[in-house]
Design a protein around this motif. Structure first.
Motif, PDB file in Angstrom:
ATOM      1  N   VAL A  80      -2.089  -0.338   1.560  1.00  0.00           N
ATOM      2  CA  VAL A  80      -0.818   0.080   2.154  1.00  0.00           C
ATOM      3  C   VAL A  80      -0.392   1.351   1.439  1.00  0.00           C
ATOM      4  O   VAL A  80      -0.235   1.348   0.214  1.00  0.00           O
ATOM      5  CB  VAL A  80       0.265  -1.014   2.033  1.00  0.00           C
ATOM      6  CG1 VAL A  80       1.599  -0.506   2.544  1.00  0.00           C
ATOM      7  CG2 VAL A  80      -0.156  -2.271   2.792  1.00  0.00           C
ATOM      8  N   ASN A  81      -0.229   2.437   2.196  1.00  0.00           N
ATOM      9  CA  ASN A  81       0.165   3.736   1.623  1.00  0.00           C
ATOM     10  C   ASN A  81      -0.683   4.095   0.403  1.00  0.00           C
ATOM     11  O   ASN A  81      -0.170   4.476  -0.643  1.00  0.00           O
ATOM     12  CB  ASN A  81       1.653   3.750   1.258  1.00  0.00           C
ATOM     13  CG  ASN A  81       2.533   3.679   2.480  1.00  0.00           C
ATOM     14  OD1 ASN A  81       2.126   4.008   3.580  1.00  0.00           O
ATOM     15  ND2 ASN A  81       3.756   3.246   2.285  1.00  0.00           N
ATOM     16  N   ASP A  82      -1.996   3.950   0.525  1.00  0.00           N
ATOM     17  CA  ASP A  82      -2.972   4.300  -0.507  1.00  0.00           C
ATOM     18  C   ASP A  82      -2.934   3.400  -1.740  1.00  0.00           C
ATOM     19  O   ASP A  82      -3.569   3.710  -2.746  1.00  0.00           O
ATOM     20  CB  ASP A  82      -2.830   5.767  -0.936  1.00  0.00           C
ATOM     21  CG  ASP A  82      -3.120   6.724   0.214  1.00  0.00           C
ATOM     22  OD1 ASP A  82      -4.015   6.422   1.017  1.00  0.00           O
ATOM     23  OD2 ASP A  82      -2.441   7.765   0.300  1.00  0.00           O
ATOM     24  N   ALA A  83      -2.195   2.298  -1.696  1.00  0.00           N
ATOM     25  CA  ALA A  83      -2.179   1.332  -2.796  1.00  0.00           C
ATOM     26  C   ALA A  83      -2.930   0.075  -2.348  1.00  0.00           C
ATOM     27  O   ALA A  83      -2.633  -0.496  -1.299  1.00  0.00           O
ATOM     28  CB  ALA A  83      -0.749   0.973  -3.181  1.00  0.00           C
ATOM     29  N   PHE A 113       4.930   2.804   7.337  1.00  0.00           N
ATOM     30  CA  PHE A 113       3.879   2.615   6.343  1.00  0.00           C
ATOM     31  C   PHE A 113       2.509   2.780   7.003  1.00  0.00           C
ATOM     32  O   PHE A 113       2.332   2.485   8.181  1.00  0.00           O
ATOM     33  CB  PHE A 113       3.953   1.230   5.711  1.00  0.00           C
ATOM     34  CG  PHE A 113       4.968   1.083   4.611  1.00  0.00           C
ATOM     35  CD1 PHE A 113       5.967   2.007   4.408  1.00  0.00           C
ATOM     36  CD2 PHE A 113       4.920  -0.013   3.781  1.00  0.00           C
ATOM     37  CE1 PHE A 113       6.894   1.857   3.382  1.00  0.00           C
ATOM     38  CE2 PHE A 113       5.839  -0.185   2.750  1.00  0.00           C
ATOM     39  CZ  PHE A 113       6.824   0.759   2.552  1.00  0.00           C
ATOM     40  N   ARG A 114       1.532   3.243   6.206  1.00  0.00           N
ATOM     41  CA  ARG A 114       0.144   3.323   6.657  1.00  0.00           C
ATOM     42  C   ARG A 114      -0.589   2.091   6.143  1.00  0.00           C
ATOM     43  O   ARG A 114      -0.521   1.766   4.962  1.00  0.00           O
ATOM     44  CB  ARG A 114      -0.538   4.587   6.129  1.00  0.00           C
ATOM     45  CG  ARG A 114      -0.175   5.827   6.884  1.00  0.00           C
ATOM     46  CD  ARG A 114      -0.913   7.064   6.390  1.00  0.00           C
ATOM     47  NE  ARG A 114      -0.705   7.291   4.954  1.00  0.00           N
ATOM     48  CZ  ARG A 114      -1.622   7.085   4.003  1.00  0.00           C
ATOM     49  NH1 ARG A 114      -2.812   6.654   4.300  1.00  0.00           N
ATOM     50  NH2 ARG A 114      -1.339   7.315   2.742  1.00  0.00           N
ATOM     51  N   LEU A 115      -1.310   1.441   7.040  1.00  0.00           N
ATOM     52  CA  LEU A 115      -2.068   0.240   6.714  1.00  0.00           C
ATOM     53  C   LEU A 115      -3.539   0.530   6.966  1.00  0.00           C
ATOM     54  O   LEU A 115      -3.893   0.994   8.050  1.00  0.00           O
ATOM     55  CB  LEU A 115      -1.597  -0.927   7.583  1.00  0.00           C
ATOM     56  CG  LEU A 115      -2.389  -2.224   7.533  1.00  0.00           C
ATOM     57  CD1 LEU A 115      -2.376  -2.819   6.127  1.00  0.00           C
ATOM     58  CD2 LEU A 115      -1.835  -3.214   8.541  1.00  0.00           C
ATOM     59  N   GLN A 116      -4.374   0.285   5.957  1.00  0.00           N
ATOM     60  CA  GLN A 116      -5.812   0.475   6.128  1.00  0.00           C
ATOM     61  C   GLN A 116      -6.513  -0.839   5.853  1.00  0.00           C
ATOM     62  O   GLN A 116      -6.315  -1.474   4.816  1.00  0.00           O
ATOM     63  CB  GLN A 116      -6.339   1.555   5.177  1.00  0.00           C
ATOM     64  CG  GLN A 116      -7.797   1.861   5.415  1.00  0.00           C
ATOM     65  CD  GLN A 116      -8.289   3.029   4.574  1.00  0.00           C
ATOM     66  OE1 GLN A 116      -7.507   3.760   3.985  1.00  0.00           O
ATOM     67  NE2 GLN A 116      -9.596   3.188   4.525  1.00  0.00           N
ATOM     68  N   LEU A 117      -7.329  -1.251   6.821  1.00  0.00           N
ATOM     69  CA  LEU A 117      -8.140  -2.463   6.719  1.00  0.00           C
ATOM     70  C   LEU A 117      -9.589  -2.025   6.868  1.00  0.00           C
ATOM     71  O   LEU A 117     -10.004  -1.647   7.963  1.00  0.00           O
ATOM     72  CB  LEU A 117      -7.774  -3.454   7.824  1.00  0.00           C
ATOM     73  CG  LEU A 117      -6.307  -3.874   7.880  1.00  0.00           C
ATOM     74  CD1 LEU A 117      -5.979  -4.537   9.193  1.00  0.00           C
ATOM     75  CD2 LEU A 117      -5.990  -4.790   6.721  1.00  0.00           C
ATOM     76  N   GLY A 118     -10.339  -2.031   5.773  1.00  0.00           N
ATOM     77  CA  GLY A 118     -11.687  -1.481   5.824  1.00  0.00           C
ATOM     78  C   GLY A 118     -11.602  -0.015   6.216  1.00  0.00           C
ATOM     79  O   GLY A 118     -10.871   0.761   5.603  1.00  0.00           O
ATOM     80  N   GLN A 119     -12.296   0.378   7.287  1.00  0.00           N
ATOM     81  CA  GLN A 119     -12.275   1.757   7.763  1.00  0.00           C
ATOM     82  C   GLN A 119     -11.204   1.997   8.828  1.00  0.00           C
ATOM     83  O   GLN A 119     -10.977   3.139   9.228  1.00  0.00           O
ATOM     84  CB  GLN A 119     -13.647   2.137   8.330  1.00  0.00           C
ATOM     85  CG  GLN A 119     -14.754   2.116   7.296  1.00  0.00           C
ATOM     86  CD  GLN A 119     -14.503   3.117   6.182  1.00  0.00           C
ATOM     87  OE1 GLN A 119     -14.189   4.266   6.419  1.00  0.00           O
ATOM     88  NE2 GLN A 119     -14.642   2.662   4.940  1.00  0.00           N
ATOM     89  N   ALA A 120     -10.546   0.947   9.304  1.00  0.00           N
ATOM     90  CA  ALA A 120      -9.526   1.084  10.350  1.00  0.00           C
ATOM     91  C   ALA A 120      -8.169   1.404   9.730  1.00  0.00           C
ATOM     92  O   ALA A 120      -7.767   0.782   8.750  1.00  0.00           O
ATOM     93  CB  ALA A 120      -9.426  -0.211  11.158  1.00  0.00           C
ATOM     94  N   GLU A 121      -7.484   2.399  10.296  1.00  0.00           N
ATOM     95  CA  GLU A 121      -6.181   2.795   9.774  1.00  0.00           C
ATOM     96  C   GLU A 121      -5.125   2.673  10.865  1.00  0.00           C
ATOM     97  O   GLU A 121      -5.369   3.006  12.023  1.00  0.00           O
ATOM     98  CB  GLU A 121      -6.225   4.235   9.250  1.00  0.00           C
ATOM     99  CG  GLU A 121      -4.964   4.608   8.502  1.00  0.00           C
ATOM    100  CD  GLU A 121      -5.107   5.931   7.753  1.00  0.00           C
ATOM    101  OE1 GLU A 121      -4.214   6.767   7.914  1.00  0.00           O
ATOM    102  OE2 GLU A 121      -6.101   6.089   7.030  1.00  0.00           O
TER     103      GLU A 121
END
Length: 87
Positions: A55-58, A70-78
């Motif tokens: 979440v937000n690079d954390a 907020f930005r959410l990244q799950l594996g390669q999916a953003e």
């Protein structure tokens, strides 16, 4: 998800992963990657041991609150989190 695709959360718990029994199925993730839960009017993301949730690079060690924008990244999916008042 390029192109602005929307993924709506319907229930109090939304399961995300590569297994077909998840609410949101994304290839390349752990079978049971994460859960988004609505608790007391807040949205929380729980990493289910994948260690590939951010979440937000954390990196999310266990649980993290989600807020609008907020930005959410799950594996390669953003994803970009948008919380819309249902009223």
């Amino acid at each position: 998800m390029g192109g602005g695709e929307w993924l709506a959360l319907g229930d109090d718990v939304t399961r995300i992963g590569s297994a077909p029994n998840n609410d949101i199925v994304l290839p390349g993730l752990s079978a049971e990657h994460a859960e988004i839960r609505r608790e007391s009017g807040r949205y929380l993301i729980y990493d289910l041991g994948s260690r590939r949730t951010w979440v937000n690079d954390a990196q999310v060690a266990a649980v993290h609150m989600l807020k609008d924008g907020f930005r959410l990244q799950l594996g390669q999916a953003e994803f970009l989190v948008q919380i819309v008042d249902g009223a």
